[in-house]
Design an enzyme around this catalytic site. Structure first.
Site, PDB file in Angstrom:
ATOM      1  N   ALA A 158     -12.706   8.286  17.132  1.00 38.92           N
ATOM      2  CA  ALA A 158     -11.748   9.226  17.709  1.00 38.92           C
ATOM      3  C   ALA A 158     -12.312   9.989  18.894  1.00 38.92           C
ATOM      4  CB  ALA A 158     -11.266  10.213  16.648  1.00 38.92           C
ATOM      5  N   LYS A 159     -13.632   9.975  19.045  1.00 43.27           N
ATOM      6  CA  LYS A 159     -14.320  10.579  20.194  1.00 43.27           C
ATOM      7  C   LYS A 159     -13.845  12.005  20.465  1.00 43.27           C
ATOM      8  CE  LYS A 159     -15.315   6.143  22.402  1.00 43.27           C
ATOM      9  NZ  LYS A 159     -14.536   5.241  21.538  1.00 43.27           N
ATOM     10  N   ARG A 160     -13.779  12.806  19.432  1.00 45.21           N
ATOM     11  CA  ARG A 160     -13.322  14.179  19.589  1.00 45.21           C
ATOM     12  C   ARG A 160     -14.436  15.063  20.147  1.00 45.21           C
ATOM     13  NH1 ARG A 160      -8.967  11.705  18.807  1.00 45.21           N
ATOM     14  NH2 ARG A 160      -7.374  12.468  17.368  1.00 45.21           N
TER      15      ARG A 160
END
Length: 280
Positions: free
Chosen positions: A97-99
Site C-alpha cells: 500500500a506504500k502508505r
C-alpha cells in the site's frame, strides 16, 4: 504472551517454502488476459484463484492494494477476504500500500493494516519514508506490538526514484543509505531476522557501495517481467542475499487462470532462487 515477530515467521517460511513473494496484481490488462471482466466479479475470481493456487505453497503473497481500491468498497471487501484466506492457508501477507504520512494520519494508516483486529490486518506493510523516517514511528511501534513488519522504500527499481534516494545529504550519505541505517537500528536486537525490511530493486546492479546488512529482509521486485533473474541476486545483494525476498508478479500470474500452471511457475521460480542463494 507477545506475538511471534514477523522476522522470525518470515525466516521460517522462507526456509520451509523457499524465498519467494508472489504479487496479487489484478490490473485491467491481466484480468483481460485471464478472460475476466474488469469489474468486481473479475477481481474476485482472479484473487480467489491466486490464493487457491499459491497460498498453501509460497512464503509470501503481496496484494497491491490500489488494484482493489479502484473498485471502491466492494473491491476492499474482496481484498479483506483475500488477506484472510491467504493467511489461513499459511502464506504471509505483505500489503503493498506504500502508505506514508505524519502524526495521527500515519497512525490511522497503521491501524488500518497493522491493527490486530483490523479487517485488513497483514503480516507486513510497505511504507514510504519520504516525509522523514521519523514519520513512520506510529507504524513501527504498532508493527512491533502486534508481531508485524514493515518494508520501507529505500532503493527502488523505478528510474524516477534515484532523484530522491540517491541524493546526498549534508553528512555525505545518500537518502537511501540513511533509510537502510535506520532499519539496521530497528533490527539490532532481533533474531533470527529483524522485522523491519527495505524495498531494494533486483534490477539495480552492483549495490556494493550500500550496506545492505540491516539484519532484516530485503523485498526485491524486478525478477521475471522486469528483466532480473535469480542468477542476478548474488551480484546485486552480495552477502545479504540470504535475507532477500524476491518478488515475482507477472512472471507467475501470466500463467493463470490455470491453477496448476500458476503452481508450476511459482515452484520453478522458488527453486531457481533457492539454488542461486545456496550457491552464493
Amino acid at each position: 504472551m507477545s506475538p511471534e515477530p514477523f522476522g522470525a515467521r518470515l525466516r521460517r517460511a522462507m526456509d520451509e517454502r523457499g524465498p519467494l513473494c508472489v504479487g496479487i496484481d489484478p490490473h485491467a490488462s491481466l484480468l483481460a488476459d485471464w478472460g475476466l471482466s474488469d469489474d468486481v466479479a473479475g477481481l474476485e475470481r482472479f484473487s480467489r484463484t491466486v490464493v487457491e493456487a499459491l497460498a498453501g505453497r509460497v512464503a509470501v503473497l503481496k496484494p497491491q492494494s490500489a488494484f482493489f481500491e479502484r473498485f471502491g468498497s466492494r473491491g476492499i471487501a474482496v481484498l479483506e477476504k483475500s488477506v484472510e484466506e491467504a493467511r489461513e492457508a499459511g502464506a504471509l501477507v505483505v500489503m503493498d500500500a506504500k502508505r506514508g504520512d505524519i502524526g495521527s494520519t500515519m497512525a490511522a494508516y497503521a491501524e488500518t493494516f497493522l491493527g490486530k483486529d483490523a479487517p485488513l490486518f497483514s503480516d507486513a506493510l510497505t511504507v514510504s519514508p519520504y516525509l522523514g523516517y521519523g514519520s513512520l514511528r506510529p507504524a513501527v511501534e504498532l508493527a512491533r506490538e502486534n508481531g508485524a513488519g514493515l518494508f520501507v522504500l529505500a532503493l527502488t527499481s523505478n528510474p524516477e526514484g534515484g532523484e530522491v534516494q540517491h541524493a546526498v545529504r549534508g553528512d555525505g550519505r545518500t537518502v537511501g543509505a540513511t533509510m537502510l541505517a535506520h532499519l539496521a537500528a530497528e533490527n539490532a536486537a532481533q533474531t533470527p531476522l529483524g522485522s523491519f525490511g527495505a524495498v531494494v530493486g533486483a534490477t539495480l546492479g552492483d549495490l556494493s557501495s550500500y550496506d545492505l546488512d540491516i539484519n532484516g529482509p530485503l523485498l526485491a521486485p524486478g525478477i521475471g517481467a522486469q528483466g532480473a533473474t535469480a542468477a542476478d541476486l548474488a551480484g546485486v545483494f552480495g552477502a545479504a542475499v540470504r535475507n532477500v525476498v524476491p518478488n515475482v508478479s507477472r512472471g507467475v500470474l501470466r500463467h493463470g487462470p490455470d491453477v496448476l500452471a500458476l503452481r508450476e511457475s511459482a515452484d520453478r521460480f522458488a527453486e531457481e532462487i533457492r539454488a542461486a542463494v545456496e550457491a552464493a
